[in-house]
Scaffold this motif. Structure first.
Motif, short mmCIF file in Angstrom:
data_model
loop_
_atom_site.label_atom_id
_atom_site.label_comp_id
_atom_site.label_asym_id
_atom_site.label_seq_id
_atom_site.Cartn_x
_atom_site.Cartn_y
_atom_site.Cartn_z
N GLU A 1 0.82 -1.22 0.00
CA GLU A 1 0.00 0.00 0.00
C GLU A 1 0.85 1.26 0.00
OE1 GLU A 1 -3.39 0.17 2.71
OE2 GLU A 1 -3.28 -2.01 2.90
N LYS A 2 2.00 1.20 0.69
CA LYS A 2 2.88 2.37 0.75
C LYS A 2 3.44 2.73 -0.62
CE LYS A 2 4.46 1.32 5.47
NZ LYS A 2 5.66 0.88 6.28
N LYS A 3 3.54 1.72 -1.49
CA LYS A 3 4.18 1.92 -2.79
C LYS A 3 3.19 2.07 -3.95
CE LYS A 3 8.39 1.29 -1.15
NZ LYS A 3 9.41 2.36 -1.21
N VAL A 4 1.91 1.82 -3.71
CA VAL A 4 0.97 1.72 -4.83
C VAL A 4 0.71 3.07 -5.49
CG1 VAL A 4 -1.18 1.97 -3.52
CG2 VAL A 4 -1.13 0.53 -5.58
N GLY A 5 0.77 4.15 -4.72
CA GLY A 5 0.64 5.49 -5.30
C GLY A 5 -0.66 5.69 -6.05
N LYS A 6 -0.55 5.97 -7.36
CA LYS A 6 -1.73 6.21 -8.20
C LYS A 6 -1.92 5.11 -9.23
CE LYS A 6 -1.31 11.24 -7.74
NZ LYS A 6 -1.19 12.53 -8.46
N ASN A 7 -1.44 3.93 -8.91
CA ASN A 7 -1.49 2.81 -9.85
C ASN A 7 -2.78 2.02 -9.65
OD1 ASN A 7 -1.02 0.07 -10.98
ND2 ASN A 7 1.00 0.87 -11.41
N ALA A 8 -3.70 2.15 -10.60
CA ALA A 8 -5.01 1.48 -10.48
C ALA A 8 -4.87 -0.03 -10.45
CB ALA A 8 -5.93 1.91 -11.62
N LEU A 9 -3.92 -0.56 -11.23
CA LEU A 9 -3.72 -2.00 -11.25
C LEU A 9 -3.28 -2.50 -9.87
CD1 LEU A 9 -3.51 -4.66 -12.88
CD2 LEU A 9 -1.13 -4.05 -13.36
N GLY A 10 -2.43 -1.71 -9.22
CA GLY A 10 -1.99 -2.07 -7.88
C GLY A 10 -3.15 -2.15 -6.90
N TYR A 11 -4.05 -1.17 -6.99
CA TYR A 11 -5.23 -1.20 -6.12
C TYR A 11 -6.10 -2.43 -6.42
CZ TYR A 11 -4.38 3.48 -4.26
OH TYR A 11 -3.84 4.56 -3.60
N ASP A 12 -6.22 -2.77 -7.70
CA ASP A 12 -6.99 -3.96 -8.07
C ASP A 12 -6.44 -5.21 -7.37
OD1 ASP A 12 -8.72 -2.60 -9.71
OD2 ASP A 12 -7.66 -3.07 -11.57
N HIS A 13 -5.12 -5.35 -7.41
CA HIS A 13 -4.51 -6.54 -6.80
C HIS A 13 -4.64 -6.51 -5.28
CE1 HIS A 13 -2.90 -8.64 -10.24
NE2 HIS A 13 -2.44 -7.51 -10.73
N LEU A 14 -4.49 -5.35 -4.69
CA LEU A 14 -4.66 -5.25 -3.24
C LEU A 14 -6.07 -5.63 -2.83
CD1 LEU A 14 -2.67 -1.98 -2.45
CD2 LEU A 14 -2.34 -4.19 -1.33
N ILE A 15 -7.05 -5.12 -3.55
CA ILE A 15 -8.46 -5.44 -3.26
C ILE A 15 -8.69 -6.94 -3.37
CG2 ILE A 15 -10.81 -5.22 -4.15
CD1 ILE A 15 -10.05 -2.27 -4.86
#
Length: 504
Positions: free
Chosen positions: A272-286
């Protein structure tokens, strides 16, 4: 694109990967100009969605109109087509470029070699490589050939080529070592991945982010978590590497699979600290928080995605809906679908399909059909796969008559999605039911419709044969049709014909 491709392989959702991925037969000329986008070459080519159509006429028309074209225009077009897996079109543009008076670099040549391998196969790629002049056989073209070997899972050929590249001094970067590590990952020889990383360092080549990540995954896949963390710590200590969300998500995912939730949560927070504004990163976190059953974190991250990421795509909604359905949050899923419907510019049936699949998996197939019917009333014609999802749900509930009705709807709509491929198991279940229960007229009409999508086969004719016999209809004409279509399996056909004798 690079991070996304690697993350996918590390979560075992694709079969093959090459390191260059980390970073088509003759076509019919059926180009039609697009008056809306005709001032832009890239847009013109993109407008040809049918893979059976050639893009060559677009380029020819562009030149005919007196407009300039150069390598700086064509290179990004090729990159875009490759990124969207339109390899045949990308190869056409590459060949057009190489046959023109434009500058064609060794990198362009490497791209063409890779595309030839994808479209025409390994042998064609090898022949192209052998036909090249010695001065054109650079580190890039050797690397492209290695990509082809890796894609085919050929270990001996890859190692032999790596040896030759080493002798030529072409192994000074981590790219080709990463390729070899990906090959061992793809073929399931995960224990050999760390050896390649060690060899890379012994040869004075500094591993990059992907080198470490592939190795981290190899340890995680073998449940060697101590070694996985040691490689992660080594990676974190490298000044030339900027840690990103993808690496921490790989580690977290392995801990989730192992049921080590506290460890997983620690690395999810790092992610989460590194995801920034990356929508794909949020998708994977979710998705990973869904695996942990943590609805509150999913909602929080969804809010952050909408707040921090300027563009919200249908894919983001698809993944959030899938995560909600995974937790059985039907009410939340329905609310989110309504929000999407109120804001979407184009109705993408892939989004509600997530709910249809979820309902059917939970045995709520009647609700799935009701939702689909409601969408059709309010929106437009559904896609065939939407009806196919509901049909499969009815098969699972052993209501084949309803499955037959829904699948008939799907077949009637196949023009809405020419790429739709119905599942063989679904077709088989419906044909079997028709043979045992259907009227001859219904069976004939269904098979006629089905043959517009699937070639004639034994199951079709056997369903018809059973329906004919059960309804007392002569079968000689049908047997002649079977013969004309070269349908074999005489033994099974004779078993069905014996039913006629039993009835008489």
């Amino acid at each position: 694109m690079a991070t996304r491709t690697l993350f996918t392989i590390l979560n075992h959702k694709t079969k093959t990967l090459t390191a260059n991925a980390i970073l088509a037969r003759t076509r019919t000329y059926c180009f039609k100009s697009n008056p809306v986008k005709r001032n832009n070459l890239h847009s013109r080519i993109n407008s040809i969605g049918d893979p059976s159509c050639s893009v060559a006429p677009v380029l020819q028309q562009w030149v005919k109109e007196g407009k300039n074209v150069n390598e700086f225009q064509l290179q990004p077009i090729i990159r875009d087509l490759r990124a969207r897996r339109r390899y045949s079109h990308a190869l056409e543009v590459s060949k057009w470029m190489s046959s023109s008076d434009l500058k064609f670099s060794s990198s362009d040549c490497a791209v063409q070699l890779d595309l030839i391998g994808r479209v025409h196969g390994l042998r064609s790629a090898e022949n192209f490589f052998c036909s090249m002049k010695d001065q054109d056989k650079t580190v890039q073209t050797y690397g492209a050939l290695l990509n082809c070997y890796v894609r085919e899972g050929l270990i001996d050929e890859s190692l032999s080529l790596m040896k030759k590249m080493r002798e030529m001094g072409f192994l000074s970067s981590p790219l080709n070592y990463n390729n070899l590590m990906c090959l061992y990952t793809n073929v399931g020889q995960l224990e050999k991945v760390p050896d390649v990383l060690l060899e890379m360092k012994m040869n004075g080549v500094s591993p990059d982010m992907f080198s470490y990540r592939i190795c981290i995954n190899s340890y995680g896949a073998r449940a060697d978590y101590n070694s996985m963390e040691k490689v992660l710590q080594e990676m974190e200590s490298q000044q030339n590497i900027e840690m990103d969300w993808g690496t921490y998500s790989v580690v977290a995912n392995h801990y989730i699979k192992a049921g080590l939730n506290e460890k997983a949560l620690h690395y999810l927070k790092e992610c989460e600290k590194k995801v920034g504004k990356n929508a794909l990163g949020y998708d994977h976190l979710i998705s990973m928080y869904a695996s942990l059953g943590n609805l509150d974190e999913m909602k929080l991250l969804w809010g952050l995605l909408k707040a921090k990421c300027k563009k919200h795509t249908n894919i983001n909604y698809i993944r959030m809906l899938g995560s909600l359905m995974k937790l059985g949050e039907l009410e939340e899923s329905e609310k989110l679908l309504k929000k999407w419907e109120s804001s979407c510019k184009t109705y993408d049936f892939r989004v509600p399909n997530v709910l249809l699949i979820g309902y059917c998996q939970k045995g709520l197939v009647e609700k799935a059909e009701a939702v689909l019917q409601d969408i059709i009333k309010r929106r437009k014609t559904a896609l065939p796969n939407s009806w196919s999802i509901v049909a499969a749900g009815y098969v699972n509930k052993n209501n084949i008559e309803k499955a037959f009705e829904c699948f008939r709807e799907a077949l009637a709509l196949q023009a809405e999605n020419k790429d739709w491929r119905p599942k063989a198991s679904l077709i088989s279940s419906i044909l079997s039911w028709l043979g045992d229960n259907g009227e001859v007229e219904d069976a004939e009409a269904f098979v006629k419709l089905l043959r517009t999508k699937v070639p004639a086969n034994r199951d079709m004719y056997h369903a018809l044969l059973k329906a004919y016999i059960r309804n007392g209809k002569e079968v000689e004409g049908l047997l002649e049709r079977m013969k004309d279509d070269e349908i074999g399996d005489i033994e099974e056909t004779m078993k069905i014909l014996s039913l006629r004798e039993q009835r008489s």
